[in-house]
Design a protein around this motif. Sequence first.
Motif, PDB file in Angstrom:
ATOM      1  N   GLN A 109       0.955  -1.248  -0.101  1.00 55.95           N
ATOM      2  CA  GLN A 109       0.195  -0.808   0.064  1.00 55.95           C
ATOM      3  C   GLN A 109       0.290   1.198  -0.032  1.00 55.95           C
ATOM      4  OE1 GLN A 109      -3.243   0.079   2.681  1.00 55.95           O
ATOM      5  NE2 GLN A 109      -4.128   2.192   2.754  1.00 55.95           N
ATOM      6  N   ARG A 156      -9.535  -6.425   4.260  1.00 59.28           N
ATOM      7  CA  ARG A 156      -8.053  -6.063   4.458  1.00 59.28           C
ATOM      8  C   ARG A 156      -7.634  -4.582   4.716  1.00 59.28           C
ATOM      9  NH1 ARG A 156      -4.955 -11.707   2.032  1.00 59.28           N
ATOM     10  NH2 ARG A 156      -3.043 -10.107   4.162  1.00 59.28           N
ATOM     11  N   SER A 157      -6.109  -4.690   5.739  1.00 56.74           N
ATOM     12  CA  SER A 157      -5.665  -3.639   5.511  1.00 56.74           C
ATOM     13  C   SER A 157      -5.144  -3.326   4.153  1.00 56.74           C
ATOM     14  CB  SER A 157      -5.411  -3.392   6.957  1.00 56.74           C
ATOM     15  OG  SER A 157      -4.506  -4.042   7.632  1.00 56.74           O
ATOM     16  N   GLU A 158      -4.511  -4.459   4.008  1.00 54.11           N
ATOM     17  CA  GLU A 158      -3.661  -4.028   2.995  1.00 54.11           C
ATOM     18  C   GLU A 158      -3.776  -3.696   1.852  1.00 54.11           C
ATOM     19  OE1 GLU A 158      -1.984  -7.692   5.032  1.00 54.11           O
ATOM     20  OE2 GLU A 158      -3.926  -6.475   4.744  1.00 54.11           O
ATOM     21  N   GLN A 199      -5.850  -1.203  -0.615  1.00 52.97           N
ATOM     22  CA  GLN A 199      -6.352   1.257  -0.342  1.00 52.97           C
ATOM     23  C   GLN A 199      -7.927   0.870  -0.731  1.00 52.97           C
ATOM     24  OE1 GLN A 199      -4.052   3.505  -2.011  1.00 52.97           O
ATOM     25  NE2 GLN A 199      -5.008   5.196  -1.216  1.00 52.97           N
TER      26      GLN A 199
END
Length: 249
Positions: free
Chosen positions: A4, A55-57, A59
Amino acid sequence: MSPQAAPARSRHVLCMKWGSKYGPEYVNRLYAMVRRQLTGDFRFICLTDDSRAIRSEVQCLPIPALALPAGIPERGWTKLVTFSADLHGLQGTALFLDLDLVITGSLDAFFTHPGAFLIIHDYKRPWRITGNSSVYRFELGAHSDVLEHFRAHCAAIRARFRNEQAYLSDFLHQQGQLQYWPAAWCPSFKYHGIPPWPTNYWRPPCIPPAARIVIFHGECNPPDALAGRRNRRWRYIRPAPWVAQHWRE
């Protein structure tokens, strides 16, 4: 450097999720497959109307408005917004991937293969120029005329073309910019992975030779293939256990 946090002008992997057809697990598994099969830095972006449980990875960014006149449905044409002149300020090379595909080999060459615009060649009628937009690569902002022309002539284009990939292929072909991925890279699960009748009753679906991305369209998606389901009557398939090896987080 994390995916990211990659530089703004670099490699981007784009996907798009809207509505309720596909849950966040499709985005999460797509990211995981890309991370396993693409070396080096990249930014993974999901254009979406709902970022919950992604998931946080990844964007998550809003899907730009297609901005058609009132009363003209946008269904089937939304991918054209990836050709915005300024897509959230992103710059560099973008590889667009549909959510319902399975990555089985290295993606590195998808960013180095020569060509201004690359797309899958149509499976069913290879004599036509039409591409399958499950996988395409382009320079961000370089083809904004695709979207601008559609907005200016959307009624006539919708009357002539069945969907965005047919219009997109024709438009870039007229400019001499349309090119195709090597045929072996992005085979169809339906046409190339399912054994011919009657061997489909005892042979499971396979990964086609030299496949890097297996495209699911028309009849099955990855969980259907894994379970041995097909949505056409009398079209039997056995479970495809190789799907679980690749389509996972």
